[in-house]
Design a protein around this motif. Sequence first.
Motif, PDB file in Angstrom:
ATOM      1  N   LEU A 126      15.199 -20.262 -11.040  1.00 43.06           N
ATOM      2  CA  LEU A 126      14.716 -18.913 -11.260  1.00 43.06           C
ATOM      3  C   LEU A 126      15.861 -17.997 -11.693  1.00 43.06           C
ATOM      4  N   THR A 127      15.557 -17.106 -12.630  1.00 43.77           N
ATOM      5  CA  THR A 127      16.556 -16.145 -13.115  1.00 43.77           C
ATOM      6  C   THR A 127      16.303 -14.784 -12.481  1.00 43.77           C
ATOM      7  N   LYS A 128      17.375 -14.116 -12.137  1.00 46.05           N
ATOM      8  CA  LYS A 128      17.291 -12.903 -11.321  1.00 46.05           C
ATOM      9  C   LYS A 128      16.947 -11.682 -12.153  1.00 46.05           C
ATOM     10  N   ILE A 129      16.208 -10.768 -11.528  1.00 48.20           N
ATOM     11  CA  ILE A 129      15.894  -9.479 -12.133  1.00 48.20           C
ATOM     12  C   ILE A 129      16.772  -8.385 -11.545  1.00 48.20           C
ATOM     13  N   LEU A 130      16.861  -8.352 -10.226  1.00 51.39           N
ATOM     14  CA  LEU A 130      17.547  -7.269  -9.529  1.00 51.39           C
ATOM     15  C   LEU A 130      18.210  -7.833  -8.283  1.00 51.39           C
ATOM     16  N   SER A 131      19.406  -7.354  -7.989  1.00 51.24           N
ATOM     17  CA  SER A 131      20.075  -7.722  -6.744  1.00 51.24           C
ATOM     18  C   SER A 131      20.645  -6.468  -6.106  1.00 51.24           C
ATOM     19  N   GLY A 132      20.934  -6.538  -4.821  1.00 50.20           N
ATOM     20  CA  GLY A 132      21.504  -5.360  -4.187  1.00 50.20           C
ATOM     21  C   GLY A 132      21.574  -5.467  -2.680  1.00 50.20           C
ATOM     22  N   LYS A 133      22.185  -4.435  -2.075  1.00 52.77           N
ATOM     23  CA  LYS A 133      22.414  -4.393  -0.628  1.00 52.77           C
ATOM     24  C   LYS A 133      22.236  -2.974  -0.128  1.00 52.77           C
ATOM     25  N   ILE A 134      21.564  -2.847   1.013  1.00 50.63           N
ATOM     26  CA  ILE A 134      21.417  -1.548   1.681  1.00 50.63           C
ATOM     27  C   ILE A 134      22.641  -1.284   2.547  1.00 50.63           C
ATOM     28  N   PHE A 153      21.467   2.167  -1.630  1.00 52.52           N
ATOM     29  CA  PHE A 153      21.182   0.825  -2.119  1.00 52.52           C
ATOM     30  C   PHE A 153      22.071   0.603  -3.325  1.00 52.52           C
ATOM     31  N   ASP A 154      23.037  -0.291  -3.179  1.00 53.32           N
ATOM     32  CA  ASP A 154      23.953  -0.631  -4.264  1.00 53.32           C
ATOM     33  C   ASP A 154      23.416  -1.871  -4.950  1.00 53.32           C
ATOM     34  N   GLY A 155      22.992  -1.715  -6.202  1.00 55.88           N
ATOM     35  CA  GLY A 155      22.322  -2.815  -6.875  1.00 55.88           C
ATOM     36  C   GLY A 155      22.793  -3.049  -8.289  1.00 55.88           C
ATOM     37  N   PHE A 156      22.207  -4.086  -8.880  1.00 54.16           N
ATOM     38  CA  PHE A 156      22.568  -4.470 -10.242  1.00 54.16           C
ATOM     39  C   PHE A 156      21.316  -5.022 -10.923  1.00 54.16           C
ATOM     40  N   ALA A 234      12.206   2.423  18.554  1.00 60.10           N
ATOM     41  CA  ALA A 234      12.440   2.004  19.931  1.00 60.10           C
ATOM     42  C   ALA A 234      13.793   1.289  20.023  1.00 60.10           C
ATOM     43  N   PRO A 235      14.411   1.267  21.211  1.00 60.98           N
ATOM     44  CA  PRO A 235      15.683   0.558  21.359  1.00 60.98           C
ATOM     45  C   PRO A 235      15.587  -0.885  20.870  1.00 60.98           C
ATOM     46  N   GLY A 236      16.620  -1.308  20.153  1.00 65.11           N
ATOM     47  CA  GLY A 236      16.653  -2.661  19.614  1.00 65.11           C
ATOM     48  C   GLY A 236      17.378  -2.697  18.286  1.00 65.11           C
ATOM     49  N   SER A 237      17.314  -3.838  17.618  1.00 69.07           N
ATOM     50  CA  SER A 237      17.992  -4.033  16.334  1.00 69.07           C
ATOM     51  C   SER A 237      16.958  -4.097  15.215  1.00 69.07           C
ATOM     52  N   TYR A 238      17.329  -3.518  14.069  1.00 68.04           N
ATOM     53  CA  TYR A 238      16.420  -3.441  12.925  1.00 68.04           C
ATOM     54  C   TYR A 238      17.140  -3.855  11.648  1.00 68.04           C
ATOM     55  N   GLU A 239      16.415  -4.577  10.783  1.00 72.52           N
ATOM     56  CA  GLU A 239      16.843  -4.793   9.407  1.00 72.52           C
ATOM     57  C   GLU A 239      16.159  -3.734   8.543  1.00 72.52           C
ATOM     58  N   VAL A 240      16.911  -3.156   7.596  1.00 71.10           N
ATOM     59  CA  VAL A 240      16.377  -2.066   6.791  1.00 71.10           C
ATOM     60  C   VAL A 240      16.345  -2.494   5.328  1.00 71.10           C
ATOM     61  N   PHE A 241      15.171  -2.322   4.690  1.00 71.74           N
ATOM     62  CA  PHE A 241      14.947  -2.728   3.310  1.00 71.74           C
ATOM     63  C   PHE A 241      14.444  -1.544   2.493  1.00 71.74           C
ATOM     64  N   PRO A 242      14.775  -1.494   1.193  1.00 70.03           N
ATOM     65  CA  PRO A 242      14.169  -0.501   0.310  1.00 70.03           C
ATOM     66  C   PRO A 242      12.848  -1.024  -0.240  1.00 70.03           C
ATOM     67  N   TYR A 243      11.921  -0.108  -0.509  1.00 73.52           N
ATOM     68  CA  TYR A 243      10.686  -0.511  -1.184  1.00 73.52           C
ATOM     69  C   TYR A 243      10.843  -0.277  -2.677  1.00 73.52           C
ATOM     70  N   PHE A 244      10.444  -1.270  -3.464  1.00 72.68           N
ATOM     71  CA  PHE A 244      10.356  -1.102  -4.917  1.00 72.68           C
ATOM     72  C   PHE A 244       9.277  -2.035  -5.446  1.00 72.68           C
ATOM     73  N   PRO A 275       8.549 -13.121  -0.559  1.00 77.61           N
ATOM     74  CA  PRO A 275       9.890 -13.726  -0.623  1.00 77.61           C
ATOM     75  C   PRO A 275      10.821 -12.803  -1.403  1.00 77.61           C
ATOM     76  N   LEU A 276      11.863 -12.308  -0.756  1.00 83.67           N
ATOM     77  CA  LEU A 276      12.692 -11.252  -1.332  1.00 83.67           C
ATOM     78  C   LEU A 276      14.158 -11.554  -1.067  1.00 83.67           C
ATOM     79  N   ASP A 277      14.964 -11.533  -2.117  1.00 93.90           N
ATOM     80  CA  ASP A 277      16.401 -11.813  -1.988  1.00 93.90           C
ATOM     81  C   ASP A 277      17.192 -10.508  -2.119  1.00 93.90           C
ATOM     82  N   ILE A 278      17.023  -9.633  -1.133  1.00 94.61           N
ATOM     83  CA  ILE A 278      17.774  -8.389  -1.041  1.00 94.61           C
ATOM     84  C   ILE A 278      18.506  -8.400   0.305  1.00 94.61           C
ATOM     85  N   VAL A 279      19.749  -7.979   0.325  1.00 93.87           N
ATOM     86  CA  VAL A 279      20.549  -7.997   1.543  1.00 93.87           C
ATOM     87  C   VAL A 279      20.306  -6.705   2.325  1.00 93.87           C
TER      88      VAL A 279
END
Length: 286
Positions: A126-134, A153-156, A234-244, A275-279
């Motif tokens: 598969l060839t990539k369209i967009l990559s990036g990290k929050i 969100f730093d992306g390319f 609530a107290p705990g750990s969270y992963e944060v993603f952008p919507y696009f 399935p999403l390859d965003i950090v």
Amino acid sequence: MVRFSFISFLLIMISCTSNPFWNDPTKNELKLNGTATAENKHTDVPISIWMESFDQYTITDSDGNFSIPINNSQSGTGNISGPVKLYFFIYNYHLDSATVFFTNGELSSNQTDFSSDGDLIKRIQLTKILSGKINFQLLENEFYDQDTVLLTFDGFIHSNISIGLYKYIYKDELNFHSGLLFRSIDNENVIIYRFLGIDEYGNYIQDQIHHVDYEKNETLLWSYYIVTNQIYLAPGSYEVFPYFLIHHEYFPDGLVEKLGGESAFTISEHYLTLPLDIVPDTLMID
């Protein structure tokens, strides 16, 4: 004596539980195998695979390998003949496909992408369209110590694409991105945040979706602002993603359904089933 021996032989044959003369031959199980990978992958997200006509869905293993059993190519209503496509998908990659040919429910001897034994001839990549990290820009030690928190969100952009994005725009002085998803690492609950502003008259101003065209090799820097009293975590750990919302040129309806339906492409808890390859960045709430 001859007559007796012949009758005895017939009785023995009839009494046998396994008769090699009368049993139907065992059919070989059809199976498609292969390897699919994704260029410049930054996470361990697997590739989703959907096979049309059979409506078969699977994902690759950690090495990119897949295997799809074909159990219903032959039936009383007719045997499948002709081309059938397999689609390979990660949300921020171009959709790819391979074709397998059937003749009367069996794999055809003449194939283009698979061997006659069902093995993928050339690996899918598969060839990539967009990559990036929050990235969080915390000025204090705690999230709720600040009135407003900045994320970027730093992306390319790897390929020309049109993307739908939530943006908050008020007059000329306020123009930034909106639409974030916080996924709890502890229980996988998803909290959605969208910026809500108030004008000088006390009226609420909501963000809006905008469609933006990007060109290959373009660098991205999307800024997000979180008003901390507008979200409860609530107290705990969270992963944060952008919507696009990526506008793919073609997307089969059957694959949409296997991914959860149209709601998976909206800003909802279902979005993170794609399935999403965003950090993501990680946030700890004490």
